[in-house]
Design a protein around this motif. Structure first.
Motif, mmCIF file in Angstrom:
data_model
loop_
_atom_site.group_PDB
_atom_site.id
_atom_site.type_symbol
_atom_site.label_atom_id
_atom_site.label_comp_id
_atom_site.label_asym_id
_atom_site.label_seq_id
_atom_site.Cartn_x
_atom_site.Cartn_y
_atom_site.Cartn_z
ATOM 1 N N UNK A 52 2.663 -0.171 -0.242
ATOM 2 C CA UNK A 52 3.123 -0.318 1.151
ATOM 3 C C UNK A 52 2.155 0.397 2.108
ATOM 4 N N UNK A 53 1.668 1.556 1.686
ATOM 5 C CA UNK A 53 0.695 2.297 2.513
ATOM 6 C C UNK A 53 -0.576 1.453 2.705
ATOM 7 N N UNK A 54 -1.006 0.810 1.626
ATOM 8 C CA UNK A 54 -2.216 -0.030 1.716
ATOM 9 C C UNK A 54 -2.010 -1.137 2.747
ATOM 10 N N UNK A 55 -0.823 -1.711 2.755
ATOM 11 C CA UNK A 55 -0.539 -2.776 3.715
ATOM 12 C C UNK A 55 -0.458 -2.217 5.136
ATOM 13 N N UNK A 56 0.140 -1.041 5.271
ATOM 14 C CA UNK A 56 0.274 -0.401 6.583
ATOM 15 C C UNK A 56 -1.106 -0.175 7.211
ATOM 16 N N UNK A 57 -2.100 0.153 6.369
ATOM 17 C CA UNK A 57 -3.421 0.498 6.885
ATOM 18 C C UNK A 57 -4.405 -0.669 6.823
ATOM 19 N N UNK A 58 -3.936 -1.816 6.377
ATOM 20 C CA UNK A 58 -4.855 -2.935 6.143
ATOM 21 C C UNK A 58 -5.428 -3.512 7.447
ATOM 22 N N UNK A 59 -6.699 -3.899 7.368
ATOM 23 C CA UNK A 59 -7.323 -4.590 8.501
ATOM 24 C C UNK A 59 -7.582 -6.057 8.156
ATOM 25 N N UNK A 60 -7.066 -6.502 7.002
ATOM 26 C CA UNK A 60 -7.220 -7.914 6.606
ATOM 27 C C UNK A 60 -6.431 -8.813 7.552
ATOM 28 N N UNK A 61 -7.034 -9.933 7.929
ATOM 29 C CA UNK A 61 -6.337 -10.834 8.858
ATOM 30 C C UNK A 61 -5.122 -11.505 8.206
ATOM 31 N N UNK A 62 -5.278 -11.925 6.947
ATOM 32 C CA UNK A 62 -4.205 -12.645 6.247
ATOM 33 C C UNK A 62 -3.850 -11.902 4.965
ATOM 34 N N UNK A 63 -2.575 -11.754 4.691
ATOM 35 C CA UNK A 63 -2.134 -11.074 3.471
ATOM 36 C C UNK A 63 -1.172 -12.006 2.723
ATOM 37 N N UNK A 64 -1.495 -12.278 1.458
ATOM 38 C CA UNK A 64 -0.691 -13.213 0.669
ATOM 39 C C UNK A 64 0.734 -12.703 0.479
ATOM 40 N N UNK A 65 1.683 -13.606 0.577
ATOM 41 C CA UNK A 65 3.092 -13.259 0.328
ATOM 42 C C UNK A 65 3.373 -13.482 -1.161
ATOM 43 N N UNK A 66 3.802 -12.441 -1.895
ATOM 44 C CA UNK A 66 4.044 -12.618 -3.333
ATOM 45 C C UNK A 66 5.098 -13.714 -3.594
ATOM 46 N N UNK A 67 4.909 -14.438 -4.699
ATOM 47 C CA UNK A 67 5.845 -15.512 -5.073
ATOM 48 C C UNK A 67 7.287 -15.020 -5.142
ATOM 49 N N UNK A 68 7.455 -13.782 -5.691
ATOM 50 C CA UNK A 68 8.818 -13.220 -5.846
ATOM 51 C C UNK A 68 9.492 -13.066 -4.481
ATOM 52 N N UNK A 69 8.686 -12.768 -3.460
ATOM 53 C CA UNK A 69 9.227 -12.618 -2.103
ATOM 54 C C UNK A 69 9.538 -13.998 -1.506
ATOM 55 N N UNK A 70 8.614 -14.952 -1.718
ATOM 56 C CA UNK A 70 8.859 -16.308 -1.193
ATOM 57 C C UNK A 70 10.103 -16.915 -1.837
ATOM 58 N N UNK A 71 10.322 -16.584 -3.131
ATOM 59 C CA UNK A 71 11.523 -17.092 -3.815
ATOM 60 C C UNK A 71 12.798 -16.620 -3.118
ATOM 61 N N UNK A 72 12.806 -15.355 -2.687
ATOM 62 C CA UNK A 72 14.009 -14.857 -1.997
ATOM 63 C C UNK A 72 14.054 -15.408 -0.562
#
Ligand SMILES: Cc1ncc(COP(=O)(O)O)c(C=O)c1O
Length: 433
Positions: A52-72
């Motif tokens: 979560x920290x890595x995502x909080x600090x990320x400068x990437x324009x696009x971040x993939x949504x994990x399949x497990x999350x898309x399933x929910x």
């Protein structure tokens, strides 16, 4: 005439959009609350897992949504986009009003869009329990559901005034298997200190955050989860705007104005950040409007400076529009908008002139909410009704100017568990403060 624009499950976005990658100048870095030096990832590991920290600090324009999350997400996403033709008619306006309906999630708001990925990332990082705060109970209920689905325990500190005003949201959290404390509570040192000062303290999101963080740092295996404000929360909410772009194309229109209410800023970020991308990268002329209560006017009356996210001063210092971390907002019914600060990303967009702010008193907000319910059928959450107030005023302006305007807003939640607030309004008891 088509008024409802839906997408198949296969159109659930596969990536979240990170506006931080496209800002013309960077958002100021957060500072450590003790040293006042730029915060490092390690500093945050006490309360958040590494992923979560890595995502909080990320400068990437696009971040993939994990399949497990898309399933929910598939339980309720993609959410529908509707054109409010009956409201347009009642206002006799040439404006076309569209709304993205996030109240169609299991708990009735946009909050599960981030609760689900946060619970997922914590689960794979080995967290056993998540602690959090909630205002109106929308966020708490969302995290309660997410924790149940991913097999985590969940503790929620609920702002006392909402705990008393909204027993059904507490019951919803308990139905999902979560433990709920009124905040300030006797469960933490900080809560006990607040109660000693004022036994009738109505609480605030800032106090509840401090209690949840204190519990987190004193219990190994527990991590903290925040329902708004932070970059990763705004990121997760962008599924709203990405879907809306596709649905507006389906409707054959482009919005002139995009509107959202703002508490910590996440639902506005969700609907608006993808449009701000087009504003920055394609020069689109969208107006983006953030709507807040006059009794908690963070953007319109706050100061842009470093401040804490909580009342006790335990979180990193973030650059944001703030009323001061010890600001005690009045007990308005839109509990989710009673927060002293604004998301650093939303604050930055405001500072750069990419969005505008406007504030309304709550009686005029409920007047708009009731008109919406009586024309469109849906009873909106008091928070979302702030956006509706602004939309109605823009539609009236369009009528006065004799101009067609396309207005898109985020209906962030339904108000079926907020009927006590409607009762106050309908019986003439609702006050502006
Ligand atoms: C329905 C609804 N809309 C909006 C908000 C405000 O939060 P944010 O600004 O993060 O979207 C809340 C917060 O609880 C909410 O419940």
């Amino acid at each position: 005439m088509q008024t409802r624009f839906t997408l198949p499950q296969s159109s659930i976005p596969t990536r979240w959009y990170n506006l931080l990658a496209d800002f013309p100048e960077p958002v100021p870095v957060p500072l450590h609350p003790g040293t006042r030096q730029p915060i490092t990832p390690e500093d945050m590991y006490a309360i958040f897992p590494e992923n979560v920290v890595a995502q909080e600090m990320s400068a990437e324009r696009w971040i993939d949504i994990p399949e497990e999350v898309r399933d929910v997400y598939a339980l309720w996403r993609p959410t529908p986009l509707l054109r409010a033709v009956r409201l347009e008619k009642a206002l006799n306006t040439p404006a076309h009003i569209y709304y993205k309906y996030e109240g169609s999630s299991p708990v009735g708001s946009h909050k599960p869009n981030t609760a689900i990925p946060q619970a997922y990332y914590n689960k794979i990082a080995g967290t056993r329990c998540l602690a959090t705060e909630t205002g109106a109970g929308q966020w708490g209920a969302s995290l309660a559901l997410a924790c149940q689905l991913f097999g985590l325990d969940c503790l929620v500190w609920m702002v006392r005034v909402s705990y008393d005003q909204k027993p059904y949201r507490r019951l919803l959290m308990q139905t999902y298997g979560t433990t709920v404390y009124p905040s300030p509570s006797d469960q933490t040192e900080f809560g006990r200190a607040q109660l000693a000062k004022d036994p009738n303290c109505p609480g605030s999101l800032g106090i509840a955050i401090s209690e949840a963080i204190e519990n987190t740092v004193t219990h190994p295996g527990t991590k903290y989860s925040l329902g708004s404000v932070l970059n990763h929360v705004c990121l997760h909410q962008t599924v709203i705007g990405e879907e809306a772009i596709e649905q507006m194309e389906q409707a054959g229109e482009e919005p002139d104005i995009v509107v959202g209410c703002v508490g910590g800023g996440s639902n506005l970020a969700g609907i608006a950040f993808p449009f701000i991308r087009k504003k920055i990268t394609e020069g689109k002329p969208y107006r983006i409007l953030a709507v807040e209560p006059v009794s908690c006017p963070t953007l319109t009356k706050g100061e842009l400076r470093y401040d804490f996210g909580d009342t006790a001063g335990m979180t990193p210092l973030m650059t944001m529009y703030t009323l001061g971390h010890d600001f005690m907002p009045p007990s308005i019914h839109a509990g989710g908008l009673r927060y002293h600060g604004m998301s650093p990303a939303v604050s930055h967009a405001y500072k750069l002139g990419l969005i505008e702010g406007v504030a309304y008193p709550q009686t005029s907000v409920f007047e708009a909410a009731v008109l919406f319910a009586r024309t469109e059928g849906l009873v909106p959450a008091p928070e979302s009704s702030h956006a509706i107030r602004a939309v109605i005023d823009e539609a009236i302006k369009a009528r006065e100017e004799g101009r067609k305007k396309v207005i898109l807003f985020n209906l962030s939640g339904h108000g079926l568990l907020d009927l006590a607030a409607y009762n106050s309004y309908l019986t003439g008891k609702l006050q502006d403060e």
